[in-house]
Design a protein around this motif. Structure first.
Motif, PDB file in Angstrom:
ATOM      1  N   ARG A   1       0.827  -1.207   0.000  1.00 44.06           N
ATOM      2  CA  ARG A   1       0.000   0.000   0.000  1.00 44.06           C
ATOM      3  C   ARG A   1       0.858   1.252   0.000  1.00 44.06           C
ATOM      4  O   ARG A   1       0.478   2.283  -0.574  1.00 44.06           O
ATOM      5  CB  ARG A   1      -0.909  -0.015   1.230  1.00 44.06           C
ATOM      6  CG  ARG A   1      -2.062  -1.010   1.129  1.00 44.06           C
ATOM      7  CD  ARG A   1      -2.841  -1.087   2.410  1.00 44.06           C
ATOM      8  NE  ARG A   1      -4.044  -1.895   2.261  1.00 44.06           N
ATOM      9  CZ  ARG A   1      -4.801  -2.289   3.269  1.00 44.06           C
ATOM     10  NH1 ARG A   1      -4.484  -1.941   4.511  1.00 44.06           N
ATOM     11  NH2 ARG A   1      -5.883  -3.021   3.057  1.00 44.06           N
TER      12      ARG A   1
ATOM     13  N   GLU B   1     -12.580  -2.509   1.438  1.00 47.21           N
ATOM     14  CA  GLU B   1     -11.960  -1.368   0.769  1.00 47.21           C
ATOM     15  C   GLU B   1     -12.862  -0.823  -0.335  1.00 47.21           C
ATOM     16  O   GLU B   1     -13.044   0.394  -0.466  1.00 47.21           O
ATOM     17  CB  GLU B   1     -10.607  -1.785   0.181  1.00 47.21           C
ATOM     18  CG  GLU B   1      -9.527  -2.041   1.223  1.00 47.21           C
ATOM     19  CD  GLU B   1      -8.233  -2.496   0.580  1.00 47.21           C
ATOM     20  OE1 GLU B   1      -8.192  -2.612  -0.667  1.00 47.21           O
ATOM     21  OE2 GLU B   1      -7.261  -2.746   1.315  1.00 47.21           O
TER      22      GLU B   1
ATOM     23  N   ARG C   1     -11.199  -8.102   3.341  1.00 47.86           N
ATOM     24  CA  ARG C   1     -10.412  -6.862   3.338  1.00 47.86           C
ATOM     25  C   ARG C   1     -10.651  -6.082   2.053  1.00 47.86           C
ATOM     26  O   ARG C   1     -10.901  -4.867   2.091  1.00 47.86           O
ATOM     27  CB  ARG C   1      -8.931  -7.182   3.501  1.00 47.86           C
ATOM     28  CG  ARG C   1      -8.031  -5.937   3.481  1.00 47.86           C
ATOM     29  CD  ARG C   1      -6.565  -6.291   3.507  1.00 47.86           C
ATOM     30  NE  ARG C   1      -6.204  -6.991   4.722  1.00 47.86           N
ATOM     31  CZ  ARG C   1      -5.935  -8.298   4.774  1.00 47.86           C
ATOM     32  NH1 ARG C   1      -5.996  -9.035   3.669  1.00 47.86           N
ATOM     33  NH2 ARG C   1      -5.595  -8.863   5.911  1.00 47.86           N
ATOM     34  N   ARG C   2     -10.581  -6.746   0.926  1.00 52.68           N
ATOM     35  CA  ARG C   2     -10.754  -6.048  -0.348  1.00 52.68           C
ATOM     36  C   ARG C   2     -12.200  -5.619  -0.549  1.00 52.68           C
ATOM     37  O   ARG C   2     -12.473  -4.554  -1.116  1.00 52.68           O
ATOM     38  CB  ARG C   2     -10.306  -6.941  -1.508  1.00 52.68           C
ATOM     39  CG  ARG C   2      -8.850  -7.354  -1.464  1.00 52.68           C
ATOM     40  CD  ARG C   2      -7.887  -6.178  -1.232  1.00 52.68           C
ATOM     41  NE  ARG C   2      -8.067  -5.121  -2.185  1.00 52.68           N
ATOM     42  CZ  ARG C   2      -7.498  -5.087  -3.394  1.00 52.68           C
ATOM     43  NH1 ARG C   2      -6.702  -6.052  -3.777  1.00 52.68           N
ATOM     44  NH2 ARG C   2      -7.709  -4.070  -4.206  1.00 52.68           N
TER      45      ARG C   2
ATOM     46  N   ILE D   1      -8.874   3.569  -5.594  1.00 52.86           N
ATOM     47  CA  ILE D   1      -8.442   2.289  -5.044  1.00 52.86           C
ATOM     48  C   ILE D   1      -7.075   1.959  -5.618  1.00 52.86           C
ATOM     49  O   ILE D   1      -6.903   1.875  -6.838  1.00 52.86           O
ATOM     50  CB  ILE D   1      -9.458   1.178  -5.386  1.00 52.86           C
ATOM     51  CG1 ILE D   1     -10.801   1.470  -4.719  1.00 52.86           C
ATOM     52  CG2 ILE D   1      -8.936  -0.176  -4.931  1.00 52.86           C
ATOM     53  CD1 ILE D   1     -11.862   0.439  -5.021  1.00 52.86           C
TER      54      ILE D   1
END
Length: 516
Positions: free
Chosen positions: A187, A269, A265-266, A286
């Protein structure tokens, strides 16, 4: 655009596991700093090997011996894993991922190479290396056990086959652990990647799920067979059976938690990004962090937001052009009234004055001419007010402050001006602010009340103009309807925003506008 708070959704079990896991990884990353990669190699090499290898072999001991009682074999496998795993990980992984090491040490490194190390190369390398050292450890350990237990060729084949299947679980475990551990670094460097970056990882989300599901099936199948073999033999200690069963559940649960966290998690997001865009924050993008199907969805989301941004900007430009055309038309009408009709009426008034002077011998005619001239003066005054309302000449010549003072003098209600602006703003901005204030004064003037007051404040903070319009008491519904929408439309055409704050004494309209 009006903003609304993003809906808050309570996190489920997988969401809570993901948040705790991410928080743990973030704390470890912050604590270790540039030594994070070294700590990752050592900790996974020692801890995971020391936990996973003895545990896997513990469930396989009944295959080779006569029950659960041969604990020394577990120690042998654990010792071999403890010695071999960190050394092999360090020797193989460290030289192959120098870009990642350079980034962690604060040196210049290609962000694309660092991202590829974090997302694709290092997790797969760790999975492959873990499989190799597991095979090495199991091979030596089975030779040691086989000589003491007098294995036959068939026993060796069965033992190696079961451990080969269990090794798939070791590779999957390492793959997921390294992906989670390297996610913060991926990230970090994602912010430095080029806009058109679209690399894909070898281990896509679909392949990852198939691989992990296969690993779980192999692991559970082999370990369940070992437990069944142990239960079927005489002299089985209950404590060993319970501990082994607990280890099976823990190991499989950890793998399932890693799978769930990688997906949730994705999804979280993407959900956060959608809520942010829905609330008006169109700068949200993103960043690629896994190179799989979720990154492809993220790129599609980014393209969608870019298109929305382009359409929104074109809409604002179109609205601004319409406002500019309307203001230009207002200026033309005002000049035509001032230079044409007003001048002609003034000339007629002068001629009537001369006629009145020449009719002194006829008092009745002179009085009639005087009355006509007075009515004409009222018409001229009304036309002057009309021209000022259409577009005040002082706004273009002298600026916003002068035009507002003239509007306050002509208003039928008490108006308080507090202007702290040192320089003129952009002409379009001044026009928008003036007509918003004028609209408020016009609506207040339509109310039959002696208690209404209006306070207009203008200040400037950097490149932002702050407009504060307070009406006390609040306007009745028939006069205040759609006023906020009008202010928002008028100021929104020049990039401004409006917020309404009602209170016990009245209502306040707070606006921010760019001054240049």
């Amino acid at each position: 655009m009006s903003s609304s708070a993003a809906p808050q959704v309570e996190a489920g079990a997988s969401g809570r596991v993901t948040m705790r896991l991410d928080a743990f990884v973030a704390r470890a990353r912050a604590a270790m700093g540039q030594w994070y990669f070294h700590g990752l190699l050592i900790s996974t090499g020692i801890f995971v090997s020391w936990v996973s290898t003895p545990y896997q072999n513990l469930t396989q001991v009944p295959f080779w011996t006569h029950g659960f009682g041969q604990w020394r074999y577990v120690g042998v496998f654990g010792l071999l894993a403890f010695v071999s795993a960190p050394l092999m990980l360090a020797l193989v992984l460290y030289p192959r991922h120098r870009s990642l090491v350079a980034h962690l040490r604060g040196r210049e490194a290609d962000p694309v190479e660092v991202w590829r190390d974090c997302v694709t190369r290092l997790p797969i390398s760790a999975a492959v290396v873990s499989s190799v050292w597991s095979g090495f450890t199991i091979g030596l350990g089975l030779v040691y056990v086989g000589r003491r237990e007098h294995f036959t060729a068939t026993t060796y084949v069965g033992a190696y086959s079961s451990e080969a299947l269990v090794t798939v679980g070791v590779a999957a475990f390492y793959l997921m652990i390294y992906e989670v551990a390297l996610l913060p670094i991926a990230r970090e460097v994602a912010l430095q990647l080029p806009p058109d970056f679209a690399d894909t990882a070898v281990m896509s989300a679909r392949r990852r799920l198939v691989f992990l599901n296969t690993a779980i099936i192999f692991t559970v199948g082999c370990q369940a067979a070992g437990l069944a073999m142990g239960f079927s033999q005489a002299g089985r200690p209950l404590v060993v059976a319970v501990v082994t069963l607990g280890l099976v559940c823990t190991y499989v649960g950890a793998q399932l938690a890693l799978v769930a966290s990688s997906v949730s998690r994705r999804v979280a997001e993407l959900s956060d990004a959608l809520n942010a865009v829905a609330s008006g924050r169109h700068a949200v993008r993103i960043r690629p962090s896994s190179g799989d199907e979720f990154d492809a969805v993220g790129r599609s989301f980014n393209r969608m937001v870019d298109l929305l941004d382009d359409h929104a900007q074109e809409l604002r430009r179109s609205r601004s052009r319409l406002i500019e055309v309307a203001d230009a038309t207002r200026r033309l009408i005002e000049r035509d009234l001032h230079d044409g009709a007003q001048q002609n009426l003034a000339l007629v008034s002068m001629q009537l004055g001369q006629l009145e002077s020449g009719c002194r011998a006829e008092p009745e005619a002179a009085e009639r001419v005087h009355a006509i001239r007075a009515e004409l003066s009222e018409v001229v005054a009304e036309m002057r007010a009309l021209a000022h309302g259409i577009y005040p000449a002082s706004l273009e010549a002298e600026g916003l402050t002068s035009a507002l003072r003239a509007a306050a003098r002509e208003s039928e209600v008490m108006v308080s001006l507090d202007v702290a602006v040192r320089k003129r703003w952009d002409h379009a901005v001044e026009s928008a602010v003036y007509f918003c204030c004028w609209e408020v004064l016009q609506r207040v003037g339509q109310v039959e009340s002696d208690d209404l007051t209006v306070r207009i404040g203008l200040t400037e903070d950097g490149g932002t103009g702050l407009v504060d319009i307070r009406v006390q008491p609040a306007l009745p519904e028939e006069h205040g309807a759609d006023l906020e929408q009008y202010l928002q439309d008028r100021l929104g055409a020049v990039g401004g925003t409006v917020a309404t704050t009602p209170d016990d004494h009245g209502v306040a309209y707070h606006a921010d506008v760019p001054t240049c």
